[in-house]
Design an enzyme around this catalytic site. Sequence first.
Site, PDB file in Angstrom:
ATOM      1  N   LYS A  75       0.853  -1.186   0.000  1.00 38.52           N
ATOM      2  CA  LYS A  75       0.000   0.000   0.000  1.00 38.52           C
ATOM      3  C   LYS A  75       0.888   1.235   0.000  1.00 38.52           C
ATOM      4  O   LYS A  75       1.916   1.263   0.698  1.00 38.52           O
ATOM      5  CB  LYS A  75      -0.902  -0.033   1.247  1.00 38.52           C
ATOM      6  CG  LYS A  75      -1.925   1.093   1.317  1.00 38.52           C
ATOM      7  CD  LYS A  75      -2.843   0.940   2.538  1.00 38.52           C
ATOM      8  CE  LYS A  75      -3.915   2.014   2.606  1.00 38.52           C
ATOM      9  NZ  LYS A  75      -4.826   1.852   3.767  1.00 38.52           N
ATOM     10  N   SER A 150      -9.844   1.906   2.790  1.00 39.27           N
ATOM     11  CA  SER A 150      -8.940   2.656   1.942  1.00 39.27           C
ATOM     12  C   SER A 150      -7.879   1.797   1.245  1.00 39.27           C
ATOM     13  O   SER A 150      -7.242   2.273   0.308  1.00 39.27           O
ATOM     14  CB  SER A 150      -8.233   3.723   2.782  1.00 39.27           C
ATOM     15  OG  SER A 150      -7.395   3.130   3.750  1.00 39.27           O
ATOM     16  N   SER A 174     -10.183  -0.461   7.011  1.00 36.07           N
ATOM     17  CA  SER A 174      -9.594  -0.362   5.666  1.00 36.07           C
ATOM     18  C   SER A 174      -8.872  -1.586   5.136  1.00 36.07           C
ATOM     19  O   SER A 174      -8.511  -1.618   3.963  1.00 36.07           O
ATOM     20  CB  SER A 174      -8.642   0.823   5.601  1.00 36.07           C
ATOM     21  OG  SER A 174      -9.384   1.992   5.379  1.00 36.07           O
TER      22      SER A 174
HETATM   23  N1  GLN Z   1     -13.391   4.309   6.171  1.00 34.89           N
HETATM   24  C1  GLN Z   1     -12.833   4.782   7.391  1.00 34.89           C
HETATM   25  C2  GLN Z   1     -12.418   6.221   7.223  1.00 34.89           C
HETATM   26  O1  GLN Z   1     -12.701   6.781   6.241  1.00 34.89           O
HETATM   27  C3  GLN Z   1     -11.665   3.926   7.796  1.00 34.89           C
HETATM   28  C4  GLN Z   1     -10.463   4.157   6.967  1.00 34.89           C
HETATM   29  C5  GLN Z   1      -9.300   3.335   7.401  1.00 34.89           C
HETATM   30  O2  GLN Z   1      -9.456   2.306   8.061  1.00 34.89           O
HETATM   31  N2  GLN Z   1      -8.118   3.801   7.048  1.00 34.89           N
HETATM   32  O3  GLN Z   1     -11.815   6.802   8.067  1.00 34.89           O
END
Ligand code: GLN
Length: 486
Positions: A75, A150, A174
């Site tokens: 990532k 994400s 995410s």
């Molecule tokens: N979807 C959540 C957010 O927007 C979690 C994102 C994540 O786990 N990095 O913060």
Amino acid sequence: MTDTIKSLSALLAEGKVSSVELCQDSLERIQRLNPALNAFITVDADKTLRDAAAADARRAAGQAGPLTGVPIAHKDIFCAEGWLTTCGSKMLSNFVSPYDAHVIEQFKAAGMPCLGKTNMDEFAMGSSNETSFYGPVRNPWDTDRVPGGSSGGSAAAVAARLCPAATGTDTGGSIRQPAALTGITGLKPTYGVVSRYGMIAFASSLDQAGPMATTAEDCALLLNVMAGFDPRDSTSLEREKEDYARELTQPRNQPLAGLKIGLPREFFGAGLSGDTARAVEEAINQLKKLGAQTVAVGLPNSKLSVAAYYVLAPAEASSNLSRFDGVRYGYRTPEYRDLADMYEKTRAEGFGSEVKRRIMIGAYVLSHGYYDAYYLQAQKLRRLIAQDFVEAFQQCDVILGPTAPTTAFKLGEKTADPVEMYLSDIYTIAVNLAGLPGMSLPCGFDAQGLPIGLQLIGNYFAEARMLNAAHQYQLATDWHTRAPTL
Ligand code: GLN
């Protein structure tokens, strides 16, 4: 490529394939399929093949570890020396990292070549991978749909078999939510098990890196590489290295006898789509056939987790993202009058709208007069949410539920309504607030042929046990072997 890491490791050990060949296969597939998926931000074949040749040389010298030569994608939140490291943002669109994150160091030490850096929501803020400066990632099961976020680039890359495995990070879901939406297996470890050193910070008290692959067994092998104490992260836990694959037992009669699975009432109510509820029910029946028992548990405060998270995560983000000021590295606006003007323009131009929204919410809830009303209250809720799990785990060994309320949604479907987007993580966020390990694995498909994810949540440091429950389920089912036709 549909092989698991486990099988590739055996092929490499038997000399049936070289790391260079494996990397060439992956790179060809990336070249052919990435234009439609946008799963990778950076691919550098020369670098990858250099890593691969080094891995082959190491094997020839008799110094290979179990995963030496198996390629992996990372990532783009992980700093990797000599690689463009963007975090999905214009702010870091020119940042070539001068150093390696702890996670990258560990994979290098294991001899695993880097296949490239995967696309992600900007600064890991999102549930659909639509906030990336590099454009949305598309779900390989249906390219009109999102892969989740994400870590959507990593998820799409593994699902499309562009790579056998990838790293992800999970602050509120995410790793697990995109794993669910793309039909792969992903694990978020107990907070503190994997060092955050060199992992670009979003919400430091919640961020945790973990593996994404096709099977639970592969996730265990990858976590063996990633986990470990690192003094450069003050929240890294000083524990003995453990073998996360140690509890993975061979197929036998009733392999899960004695395992108590908690079913939280709150996870099976309204809001869950019919197909998901049905697939999760069938998974429960399958686990019972394998010998597990179920018990109803309560997580009464989990309904408050999204609200608490969207105070705490932005608060931490507003502080973490203050470092991006155009001075030392990253994007700087080309024209400005003075220092204040430079800061303002750099941040106005360098950040996307979701990131700005979070910074503003964070600055607001931390400001004088609102700190007690919002930030402090949310911290108290966090404690209550974590306490629910402590009580639930007195009655069970793992907790089970859906990973996401729906399967993959269409691009653009939720971008106009941030709150609707935030609710995609309704089943995953409480786990981060509590610091517990959790994972998602495929458990079926909906009527449109889109994958459905099953979530398992373990007690603190009980990854090995949770992984075996998932492994036994995967020995008895074949959902994890299904791949989209591309
Ligand atoms: N979807 C959540 C957010 O927007 C979690 C994102 C994540 O786990 N990095 O913060």
